[in-house]
Design a protein around this motif. Structure first.
Motif, PDB file in Angstrom:
ATOM      1  N   THR B   7       0.695  -1.326   0.053  1.00 22.38           N
ATOM      2  CA  THR B   7       0.111  -0.020   0.052  1.00 22.38           C
ATOM      3  C   THR B   7       0.717   1.163   0.066  1.00 22.38           C
ATOM      4  O   THR B   7       0.509   2.306  -0.892  1.00 22.38           O
ATOM      5  N   GLY B   8       2.000   1.431   0.832  1.00 21.38           N
ATOM      6  CA  GLY B   8       2.796   2.249   1.077  1.00 21.38           C
ATOM      7  C   GLY B   8       3.511   2.783  -0.392  1.00 21.38           C
ATOM      8  O   GLY B   8       3.298   3.903  -0.900  1.00 21.38           O
ATOM      9  N   CYS B   9       3.980   1.529  -1.026  1.00 23.92           N
ATOM     10  CA  CYS B   9       4.658   1.774  -2.316  1.00 23.92           C
ATOM     11  C   CYS B   9       3.596   2.325  -3.367  1.00 23.92           C
ATOM     12  O   CYS B   9       3.945   3.382  -4.202  1.00 23.92           O
ATOM     13  N   GLY B  10       2.355   1.769  -3.258  1.00 20.20           N
ATOM     14  CA  GLY B  10       1.154   2.205  -4.068  1.00 20.20           C
ATOM     15  C   GLY B  10       1.000   3.632  -4.170  1.00 20.20           C
ATOM     16  O   GLY B  10       0.899   4.366  -5.250  1.00 20.20           O
ATOM     17  N   ILE B  12       2.785   5.936  -3.161  1.00 23.25           N
ATOM     18  CA  ILE B  12       4.026   6.825  -3.584  1.00 23.25           C
ATOM     19  C   ILE B  12       3.981   6.771  -5.224  1.00 23.25           C
ATOM     20  O   ILE B  12       4.112   7.963  -5.805  1.00 23.25           O
ATOM     21  N   LEU B  13       3.767   5.438  -5.846  1.00 25.47           N
ATOM     22  CA  LEU B  13       3.693   5.429  -7.234  1.00 25.47           C
ATOM     23  C   LEU B  13       2.534   6.401  -7.574  1.00 25.47           C
ATOM     24  O   LEU B  13       2.506   7.186  -8.598  1.00 25.47           O
ATOM     25  N   LEU B  14       1.412   6.389  -6.954  1.00 26.74           N
ATOM     26  CA  LEU B  14       0.316   7.064  -7.487  1.00 26.74           C
ATOM     27  C   LEU B  14       0.705   8.724  -7.426  1.00 26.74           C
ATOM     28  O   LEU B  14       0.126   9.227  -8.155  1.00 26.74           O
ATOM     29  N   ILE B  15       1.056   9.191  -6.241  1.00 26.18           N
ATOM     30  CA  ILE B  15       1.746  10.684  -6.219  1.00 26.18           C
ATOM     31  C   ILE B  15       2.464  10.899  -7.404  1.00 26.18           C
ATOM     32  O   ILE B  15       2.288  12.114  -7.827  1.00 26.18           O
ATOM     33  N   THR B  16       3.517  10.077  -7.616  1.00 24.33           N
ATOM     34  CA  THR B  16       4.641  10.395  -8.500  1.00 24.33           C
ATOM     35  C   THR B  16       3.885  10.453  -9.958  1.00 24.33           C
ATOM     36  O   THR B  16       4.059  11.318 -10.759  1.00 24.33           O
ATOM     37  N   LEU B  17       3.182   9.596 -10.336  1.00 31.18           N
ATOM     38  CA  LEU B  17       2.240   9.435 -11.552  1.00 31.18           C
ATOM     39  C   LEU B  17       1.275  10.661 -11.652  1.00 31.18           C
ATOM     40  O   LEU B  17       1.205  11.281 -12.630  1.00 31.18           O
ATOM     41  N   PHE B  18       0.751  11.042 -10.504  1.00 28.49           N
ATOM     42  CA  PHE B  18      -0.285  12.034 -10.583  1.00 28.49           C
ATOM     43  C   PHE B  18       0.739  13.203 -10.881  1.00 28.49           C
ATOM     44  O   PHE B  18       0.276  14.314 -11.905  1.00 28.49           O
ATOM     45  N   ALA B  19       1.962  13.708 -10.194  1.00 27.15           N
ATOM     46  CA  ALA B  19       2.970  14.776 -10.561  1.00 27.15           C
ATOM     47  C   ALA B  19       3.312  14.712 -12.083  1.00 27.15           C
ATOM     48  O   ALA B  19       3.185  15.616 -12.676  1.00 27.15           O
ATOM     49  N   ALA B  20       3.598  13.428 -12.534  1.00 27.21           N
ATOM     50  CA  ALA B  20       3.914  13.189 -14.051  1.00 27.21           C
ATOM     51  C   ALA B  20       2.842  13.854 -14.752  1.00 27.21           C
ATOM     52  O   ALA B  20       3.377  14.263 -15.897  1.00 27.21           O
ATOM     53  N   ASP B  21       1.848  13.426 -14.364  1.00 27.36           N
ATOM     54  CA  ASP B  21       0.549  13.733 -15.305  1.00 27.36           C
ATOM     55  C   ASP B  21       0.548  15.081 -15.385  1.00 27.36           C
ATOM     56  O   ASP B  21      -0.189  15.563 -16.706  1.00 27.36           O
ATOM     57  N   LEU B  22       0.644  15.817 -14.395  1.00 30.60           N
ATOM     58  CA  LEU B  22       0.667  17.237 -14.437  1.00 30.60           C
ATOM     59  C   LEU B  22       1.459  17.935 -15.184  1.00 30.60           C
ATOM     60  O   LEU B  22       1.297  18.952 -15.790  1.00 30.60           O
TER      61      LEU B  22
END
Lengths: 239, 337
Positions: B7-10, B12-22
């Protein structure tokens, strides 16, 4: 413990069993025998509260199950169906713990007490070593044992099993029937199981319910005339 | 412990991808500028408009769509105990398409064209949502009578096929302009969800996911089948109705606002199962939601970089996963016999 009062079961116009009465008591192992399509599975489903009888009532410990809530029934009767369910990645320990459902809150989180009961159930059926294995890796015999543990964890006075010995080899059948025999005598459970293995029914059970036509004949398994009565119902000579 | 790490890794990955999408888009904007625009510190009006008006709503939509479609897929696979169940199999997507088709191709399109782009899109979305809900209500009514999940699944497929035929007739009878609008809707888009619609979508997603969490225990019991669930004290019929409601909220709303998003609902629950290796729905649900969010953000980034419709990307990403799952674990699907 469990009493059938003038029960009629069937589908629509087809009557499988008409106005039957029978009783199974605490600590008693009852084998339900009869030919294919005689209504064994339907009767078990009616006893489990899954289907309603066309008429008559089923009472458990003196209470009519019609008047009980689903949760109350689940605390009185456990049910194990025929066939095999495969759920990938479900550990045997977690499957057994699912039996605690009627006793846990809405989240299903297990208390220490629930865990102890589940572990003990695994222990009683001799599956403690398999607790961390997944259920899709089990043999048919191991699967049956885990399903018995799950039913045992449900901690009900009445336990119903629909053909628990189907698909098993001879030693497997004896092992499963032996566990059921032990649960009845040592744990004081009222167990009803359907089977096509008449030898096992006569050897292990205390009582035999023979479905013959639309009637039910309740007999002591050890009585000398029982085997003959079953043979004549099945239309075969000697068992 | 394992679940917590995943869950923790998920997250972090979600936040990273959200930033990348922006950070991804046709206009080249530096990360610092994006941050300033988000915090309201940017002086450049155009940058603020691009980030806060276009990219942020789109990224949030991708996240919500990913969560909704995946969780509704998991719900349906659990309820029908069928690894191939999903919004499409039940006819929900077809119902939504019929709503949209009636709106775009039928009588109402003329009226809608005159009401301006906002009402036009809202009308289209509302019609699609109604179509999806109508199919689910029909299936739900049938389930009250029948009670057998396999029959309901077949009924859903039949209903879907029937509705698709009606949509085809509507397409055949419509003019070129309407047909083009409809085809664009079926390609799926995350870019038209802003303001009120984003609020509705957020609310529906949260409500749907909350229902799923409350149902967690009953969903676990349904894994073994309805007989076991009922004899363990579950009110199966009531549970089924709640599952349907969650599905309308999750899948219906997304289909209405973003068009049919293919294969994510089918593929993501399987990916999550492979990652957590735990059948407990209370563990699988958050993982599926996280996984769905991540994959949809990925799809959006790919769609932006290659300038193709997002539905084409979700299918291209989802189909190989489904095929792989089919080959890999034919024996271990949750089916009974």
């Amino acid at each position: 413990m469990i009493t059938l009062n003038n029960i009629t079961i069937g589908y629509g116009r087809k009557i499988l069993l008409g106005n039957i009465c029978a009783t199974a008591g605490k600590g008693e192992l009852t084998a339900l025998v009869g030919r294919n399509g005689s209504g064994k599975s339907t009767l078990i489903r009616v006893l489990a509260g899954l289907e309603k009888p066309l008429s008559g009532t089923v009472s458990i410990g003196g209470a009519d199950i019609e008047g009980l809530s689903k949760k109350e029934i689940a605390r009185c009767v456990s049910f194990t169906g025929t066939g095999r369910v495969r759920i990938p990645d479900l550990k045997c320990r977690d499957l057994t713990a699912l039996g605690r459902a009627p006793w846990t809150g809405w989240t299903g989180i297990l208390s220490e007490h629930d865990r102890d009961i589940s572990e003990r159930a695994l222990d009683i059926v001799g599956m403690q070593d398999y607790a961390d294995r997944c259920m899709d890796e089990m043999s048919d015999g191991e699967y049956q044992k885990i399903m018995i543990a799950r039913a045992l964890a449900q901690d009900t006075p009445v336990m119903l099993f629909d053909e628990p010995t189907a698909f098993l080899d001879v030693p497997g059948r004896h092992q499963i029937a032996g566990i059921l025999e032990r649960l009845a005598s040592e744990e004081g459970k009222c167990i009803i199981f359907s089977t096509h293995d008449i030898g096992i029914a006569l050897e292990k059970a205390d009582k035999v319910w023979l479905l013959d036509g639309d009637r039910i004949v309740s007999m002591k398994a050890s009585a000398p005339e029982t085997a003959g009565r079953i043979s004549s119902a099945f239309g075969i000579d000697g068992i | 412990m394992r679940e917590k790490t995943i869950t923790g890794c998920g997250v972090i990955l979600l936040i990273t991808l959200f930033a990348a999408d922006l950070l991804t888009g046709s206009a080249d904007i530096a990360p610092a500028e994006v941050w300033n625009a988000l915090c309201g510190l940017s002086a450049d009006k155009q940058t603020v408009l691009i980030i806060n008006g276009i990219r942020l709503p789109k990224a949030v939509t991708a996240l919500l769509a990913g969560i909704s479609v995946s969780v509704s897929g998991l719900l349906m696979q659990t309820l029908f105990r069928n690894p191939l169940a999903g919004p499409y199999v039940l006819g929900i997507s077809s119902g939504a398409s019929l709503g949209a088709a009636v709106c775009v191709l039928g009588v109402s399109s003329g009226i809608l064209h005159q009401t301006g782009p906002v009402l036009e899109t809202a009308g289209l979305a509302g019609a699609a949502w109604l179509g999806a809900a109508a199919v689910l209500l029909l299936i739900s009514a049938a389930s009250r009578k029948i009670g057998d999940n396999t029959v309901i699944l077949i009924l859903g497929m039949m209903l879907g096929a029937g509705i698709d035929a009606v949509v085809q007739i509507l397409q055949f009878l419509s003019d070129e302009q309407s047909l083009k609008s409809y085809i664009i809707w079926t390609m799926g888009s995350l870019g038209h969800v802003t303001g009120l619609r984003l609020g509705i979508m957020g609310g529906a997603t949260i409500a749907g996911v909350v229902i799923c969490f409350i149902l967690g225990k009953n969903l676990n019991l349904l894994l073994l089948g309805e007989s076991y669930a009922a004899t363990a004290g579950t009110d199966v019929r009531k549970t089924r109705h709640w599952i349907f409601l969650a599905t309308i909220l999750l899948s219906g709303t997304i289909t209405a606002f973003c068009g049919p998003i293919g294969f994510i609902g089918l593929a993501v629950p399987h990916l999550s199962r492979m990652i957590v290796r735990n059948a407990d729905l209370r563990v699988l649900l958050p993982c599926t939601a996280l996984c769905g969010g991540c994959i949809m953000l990925c799809c959006d980034i790919i769609a932006k970089l290659s300038a193709i419709p997002v539905n084409a990307v979700t299918s291209l990403v989802g189909i190989p996963v489904v095929v792989w799952v089919l080959f890999r674990s034919r024996k271990t699907f949750p089916v009974s016999f």
